[in-house]
Structures are given as structure tokens and as C-alpha cells.
Design an enzyme around this catalytic site. Structure first.
Site, PDB file in Angstrom:
ATOM      1  N   LYS A   1       0.857  -1.191   0.000  1.00 14.47           N
ATOM      2  CA  LYS A   1       0.000   0.000   0.000  1.00 14.47           C
ATOM      3  C   LYS A   1       0.888   1.234   0.000  1.00 14.47           C
ATOM      4  O   LYS A   1       1.628   1.465   0.956  1.00 14.47           O
ATOM      5  CB  LYS A   1      -0.894   0.038   1.243  1.00 14.47           C
TER       6      LYS A   1
ATOM      7  N   CYS B   1      13.991  11.318   6.341  1.00 14.59           N
ATOM      8  CA  CYS B   1      14.172  10.872   7.726  1.00 14.59           C
ATOM      9  C   CYS B   1      15.627  11.023   8.166  1.00 14.59           C
ATOM     10  O   CYS B   1      15.910  11.001   9.348  1.00 14.59           O
ATOM     11  CB  CYS B   1      13.677   9.443   7.899  1.00 14.59           C
TER      12      CYS B   1
ATOM     13  N   GLU C   1      10.693  15.993  15.139  1.00 20.01           N
ATOM     14  CA  GLU C   1      11.147  15.951  13.747  1.00 20.01           C
ATOM     15  C   GLU C   1      10.431  17.075  12.969  1.00 20.01           C
ATOM     16  O   GLU C   1       9.224  17.254  13.107  1.00 20.01           O
ATOM     17  CB  GLU C   1      10.777  14.577  13.164  1.00 20.01           C
TER      18      GLU C   1
ATOM     19  N   GLU D   1      11.043   1.404   9.431  1.00 15.12           N
ATOM     20  CA  GLU D   1      12.005   2.471   9.134  1.00 15.12           C
ATOM     21  C   GLU D   1      11.247   3.767   9.418  1.00 15.12           C
ATOM     22  O   GLU D   1      10.378   4.161   8.659  1.00 15.12           O
ATOM     23  CB  GLU D   1      12.448   2.338   7.661  1.00 15.12           C
TER      24      GLU D   1
HETATM   25  P1  ADP Z   1       3.820  10.925   7.274  1.00 18.18           P
HETATM   26  O1  ADP Z   1       3.372  11.583   8.552  1.00 18.18           O
HETATM   27  O2  ADP Z   1       5.200  11.189   6.910  1.00 18.18           O
HETATM   28  O3  ADP Z   1       2.851  11.041   6.135  1.00 18.18           O
HETATM   29  P2  ADP Z   1       2.762   8.384   7.939  1.00 18.18           P
HETATM   30  O4  ADP Z   1       3.389   7.443   8.879  1.00 18.18           O
HETATM   31  O5  ADP Z   1       1.479   9.026   8.320  1.00 18.18           O
HETATM   32  O6  ADP Z   1       3.895   9.409   7.615  1.00 18.18           O
HETATM   33  O7  ADP Z   1       2.539   7.698   6.528  1.00 18.18           O
HETATM   34  C1  ADP Z   1       3.389   6.726   5.990  1.00 18.18           C
HETATM   35  C2  ADP Z   1       2.541   5.623   5.412  1.00 18.18           C
HETATM   36  O8  ADP Z   1       1.759   5.062   6.456  1.00 18.18           O
HETATM   37  C3  ADP Z   1       1.549   6.059   4.338  1.00 18.18           C
HETATM   38  O9  ADP Z   1       1.453   5.040   3.346  1.00 18.18           O
HETATM   39  C4  ADP Z   1       0.253   6.159   5.108  1.00 18.18           C
HETATM   40  O10 ADP Z   1      -0.887   5.974   4.310  1.00 18.18           O
HETATM   41  C5  ADP Z   1       0.411   5.013   6.082  1.00 18.18           C
HETATM   42  N1  ADP Z   1      -0.426   5.110   7.289  1.00 18.18           N
HETATM   43  C6  ADP Z   1      -0.730   6.223   8.017  1.00 18.18           C
HETATM   44  N2  ADP Z   1      -1.530   5.901   9.072  1.00 18.18           N
HETATM   45  C7  ADP Z   1      -1.729   4.552   9.001  1.00 18.18           C
HETATM   46  C8  ADP Z   1      -2.443   3.606   9.807  1.00 18.18           C
HETATM   47  N3  ADP Z   1      -3.127   3.967  10.901  1.00 18.18           N
HETATM   48  N4  ADP Z   1      -2.430   2.301   9.424  1.00 18.18           N
HETATM   49  C9  ADP Z   1      -1.732   1.913   8.340  1.00 18.18           C
HETATM   50  N5  ADP Z   1      -1.024   2.742   7.552  1.00 18.18           N
HETATM   51  C10 ADP Z   1      -1.012   4.049   7.877  1.00 18.18           C
END
Ligand code: ADP
Length: 484
Positions: free
Chosen positions: A177, A287, A388, A253
Site C-alpha cells: 500500500k 528521515c 522531527e 524504518e
Molecule cells: P507521514 O506523517 O510522513 O505522512 P505516515 O506514517 O502518516 O507518515 O505515513 C506513511 C505511510 O503510512 C503512508 O502510506 C500512510 O498511508 C500510512 N499510514 C498512516 N496511518 C496509518 C495507519 N493507521 N495504518 C496503516 N497505515 C497508515
């Protein structure tokens, strides 16, 4: 009404398919707010269908020889290189980074396909001397099974190949995904896998606007044996907690808060050049971006002078324009986070050396632009010292002694990258050993490559990507004890 032809579909079991409920979501260019496409909006059912496809494909795929799996990865590498320019255009339109940086990322992303095409053939087992004369020990390395991967938007192509290439080389199948901000980049990468002839079900793409139900499916479905995630520490913790229920393997990561240390024996001009390059890489959305720049008291003036002179020449704008080095941030929330940290720092006594504002002139107000910013006199009470930033802000802090700066540098929950500038070999070695980070650049701002293990300690993650270590994340160790 748009026709289905206009919608980028998901790739499940070797077919491009719409979401089960036919839903779609729009994708926008962060540089100008223009809509650039519609993408299938998958949910839990679509994720489950993809997991089943990956499970079906696992037996035949893992049963192929390492040479056969390797060949597919070599072909994918070649296809990716042939499409380099097209892929770079897609990336700049969807993610915003300057075209030159997009080209660099395509090369970096393709390197993982090539490296793991080679590593696939080097999954060695072991024989171990046994304690009894009539006993033999043999160790096998076998693929973990179906892998579920979640990737971020900041490096929207290379973060996909960095996971898919070692997983496939190991004999695993995968469901991925991508981030909701950059699904078109993911679709392009999966077209490469399709065109490389990788059999149906081995690689599956599920796109979705809401990541939560997909994350739920990945972490709760018993067929998924491994979760690999790149993104924020906050989301990494959620996924790891859920994955723990079925004791799934996890690789994470996550975020970072890199210290960048310039000792009094370093050349301040050379160090400032490096600091600017790595701080403003991807507009600070990396990061491994320095989040605290520690400079020895005695050379802070020439350092800041050079740093400022370089920053003042940086131009923000569309990544398609020549000379632009500062692209947009990913969305409005990202701009607000940066604004919040800068305001907090200035309110608590930081000096605003340059920048410190949203950019709106010359149509930049249609995108998410923030001026490259330098803050002086940053102290531990300020948000930016601990949180961050993920934006173009360089916080500078003076220090007096090696012991003091080492303590300050290690005073963080994060542990991904750190940088040290010094001409002393002994000091370089002392710092390399004492910094509690997974990656340390010594007079070097780019300690990353497909052949090198990338990853963090503490709350920056678990596991490594790239290198020999990267494929081990997708392998189980099996011991055979034989009585003869
Ligand atoms: P950022 O804050 O840098 O966007 P995220 O950790 O929110 O980082 O996003 C990184 C990835 O994690 C994206 O593919 C996002 O769709 C996914 N993501 C965010 N929240 C969830 C969640 N609760 N469950 C699964 N995937 C998630």
C-alpha cells in the site's frame, strides 16, 4: 463523469482492477494544487483479496530457483532504467521534487532491483559442528511468506523497490500500500513489475485514501507473515502493536532527528556546504535530514556566513523549472507544522537568520511552499530541538566540548542518522563509536546505497534495508538436526 479508463487501478493477482466498491480518490500536484489523476480507493476487502492472491502465488514463486527469481529482477531493473525520464516526470508532478532529484531517486530505486537480483543467488545456509558424533546440524534460510508493505510519499518510488526487491529475491510474495499522496508513482513501479513478466499474485498493489482499514487487514490477516513499514514513528508503533498479536515479523524504518556536528578542526566552509545540501534535500522531507546542527563556538561565525550565503541563492518553485532546488512540502498540514516549530523557537529566544515564512509570491500560494530557514541560538526547550521537522528549517546550536556535544547529540528518542565533520581521525572514530545512531556520516552527507544497510535504532526503527542485511529481513532460519 469520468470513464474507468481515466482511473489508475490497483494491481491484484496480475490484473489491473477497480476497487470492489468502485470508489476512487483524486491526486493533486503539491506545487500548484492541480488535480493530476484519480486512483482506485481500495478498502479492507481489496486488501484481503490481494493477500489471498499473494498466498496462492507464494508456493510457486518460492519454489522457483534463485536464478529464475533473479532474472525477473534484472529485467525489472532494465525496464526501470529504460523509463527513467518518464518516471522522473511522473514523480516531479506528483511529489514535487526537482526533476534532477527525481532522476537521482529513480537510479537509487533501480539499484535495489539490480543489487537484489544479485543477492537472490547468495542466500546461503550453514552446517554447524554438532555435539554428538552421530549428529549433523544444517541451517536453511527460507522465505517468511506473504509480506505486507506500507510506503511513504517522500521517496515514492525507491521506498517501494527497497522493499519489493529483497522480498522477491528471498522468495516472498508481497502486497503493498503506497502513501495516499503518491499512488501514481506506485502504479508506475507496478507497471514495471508487470512488464518484467513477474507472475500474477507475486506483487500486488492496493491503493487507498484511508490507510487505516488496509493497515488493519495487513496486521490481522493470518496469511500475512511479515509487515514492513516506512513512515512516521507514531504509525510504526500502531502497526507494531497490532502485528504483535500474531507475532508477525516487523521491519520499521521510522522518523529521525539527525545531529550534524561540526568540530573546531573542520573547515567551516566545507562543512556548511555539506550541511546545506543534506538539510534541504527533498525540502527537508527526509528521515535522515539534520534536525540539530551543532557547531563549535570558535567557528560558528564563518559557518553561518557560508550557510546563509548558500541558502540565499536557493530558489523555490516547480520542480520542472531549471535552477529550482526547493520544492513544495507535501500538504498544508506540513507547512503548518513547520510554521508552528519556527514560531515556538522564535518566541523562546531563537534568532531568525533568514526565511521563516510561507512563500506565496509568483503563484507559489497555489502550492505548499516554505522559505528555506535558518534559526540560530536554538535551545533544548524548543519544540524543534526534539520534534522531527520534515521541512526546510536548519536549527543551529553552539557547543564548547566534545563531551558536551556528544551528550546533546544522543539526547533524543530517535537514532537514525548522524553526521560529523572533523579532520581528526581519532575524534572521527570516537564519535562513530559513541553516537547512538544506525548511520553515521563522517565528513560525508550521503551514507546511503543499495549495497549498504540503512536503518535506525531506538524509536527510529527495527531492521535494515539494503545490503546483505536487507534480504535477511525476509528470511527465516531453520535448523535441521540429523541423527546418522
Ligand atoms: P507521514 O506523517 O510522513 O505522512 P505516515 O506514517 O502518516 O507518515 O505515513 C506513511 C505511510 O503510512 C503512508 O502510506 C500512510 O498511508 C500510512 N499510514 C498512516 N496511518 C496509518 C495507519 N493507521 N495504518 C496503516 N497505515 C497508515
Amino acid at each position: 463523469m469520468k470513464s474507468h479508463q481515466d482511473v489508475s487501478k490497483m494491481y491484484i493477482n496480475g490484473q489491473w482492477v477497480a476497487a470492489k466498491n468502485q470508489a476512487t480518490f483524486p491526486v493533486y500536484n503539491p506545487a500548484n494544487g492541480e488535480k493530476i489523476g484519480d486512483v482506485a480507493d481500495g478498502d479492507r476487502d481489496d486488501a484481503q483479496k490481494a493477500i489471498h492472491a499473494a498466498q496462492e502465488a507464494f508456493g510457486p514463486w518460492s519454489g522457483r530457483t534463485a536464478y529464475a527469481r533473479s532474472k525477473y529482477l534484472y529485467t525489472a531493473y532494465q525496464v526501470m532504467m529504460d523509463r527513467k525520464e518518464h518516471l522522473a516526470q511522473v514523480m516531479t508532478r506528483e511529489q514535487g521534487k526537482p526533476l534532477k532529484a527525481s532522476r537521482g531517486e529513480i537510479q537509487y530505486g533501480a539499484d535495489f532491483l539490480l543489487w537484489y537480483a544479485e543477492e537472490a543467488k547468495r542466500i546461503y545456509g550453514e552446517t554447524i559442528p554438532a555435539p554428538r558424533s552421530d549428529q549433523r546440524f544444517i541451517v536453511l534460510r527460507q522465505p517468511v511468506g506473504v509480506v505486507a508493505a506500507i510506503t511513504p510519499w517522500n521517496y515514492p518510488m525507491s521506498m517501494i523497490t527497497r522493499k519489493v526487491a529483497p522480498a522477491l529475491a528471498a522468495g516472498c510474495t508481497i502486497v503493498l500500500k503506497p502513501a495516499e499522496a503518491t499512488p501514481l508513482c506506485a502504479v508506475e513501479i507496478f507497471k514495471i513489475f508487470e512488464n518484467a513478466g513477474i507472475p500474477g499474485g507475486v506483487v500486488n498493489l492496493v491503493t487507498a485514501l484511508n490507510p487505516v482499514p488496509i493497515g488493519e487487514a495487513f496486521t490481522t490477516h493470518p496469511m500475512v507473515r511479515k509487515i514492513t513499514f516506512t513512515g512516521s514513528t507514531q504509525v510504526g508503533k500502531i502497526l507494531a502493536k497490532k502485528a504483535a498479536d500474531q507475532v508477525k515479523r516487523v521491519s520499521l524504518e521510522l522518523g529521525g532527528h539527525a545531529p550534524f556536528i561540526v568540530f573546531e578542526d573542520a573547515d567551516p566552509v566545507y562543512a556548511a556546504k555539506g550541511a546545506v545540501l543534506v538539510k534541504f534535500l527533498n525540502t527537508g522531507q527526509a528521515c535522515i535530514s539534520p534536525n540539530r546542527i551543532f557547531v563549535h563556538q570558535s567557528i560558528i561565525e564563518p559557518f553561518i556566513e557560508e550557510f546563509k550565503s548558500r541558502v540565499s541563492k536557493m530558489r523555490a518553485g516547480s520542480g520542472f523549472e531549471d535552477g529550482v532546488s526547493i520544492g513544495p512540502l507535501v500538504n498544508d498540514a506540513a507547512v503548518q507544522k513547520v510554521e508552528g516549530q519556527v514560531t515556538d523557537a522564535v518566541d523562546q529566544g531563537a534568532t531568525l537568520i533568514c526565511g521563516g515564512r510561507r512563500l506565496t509570491d509568483d503563484n507559489l500560494d497555489k502550492g505548499f511552499f516554505y522559505a528555506p530557514t535558518i534559526l540560530g541560538d536554538v535551545t533544548p526547550e524548543m519544540l524543534i530541538y526534539r520534534e522531527e521537522t520534515f521541512g526546510p528549517v536548519a536549527p543551529i546550536i553552539a557547543f564548547d566540548s566534545e563531551k558536551e556535544v556528544l551528550d546533546m547529540a544522543n539526547d533524543t528518542h530517535y537514532g537514525l542518522a548522524a553526521y560529523v565533520y572533523t579532520k581528526s581521525l581519532s575524534r572521527a572514530m570516537r564519535m562513530f563509536e559513541a553516537l547512538r545512531f544506525g548511520i553515521v556520516g563522517i565528513n560525508d552527507i550521503n551514507p546511503t546505497a543499495a549495497a549498504a544497510p540503512f536503518g535506525g535504532i531506538k524509536e527510529s526503527g527495527i531492521g535494515r534495508e539494503g545490503g546483505r542485511e536487507g534480504i535477511a529481513e525476509y528470511l527465516e532460519t531453520k535448523l535441521g538436526g540429523f541423527s546418522v
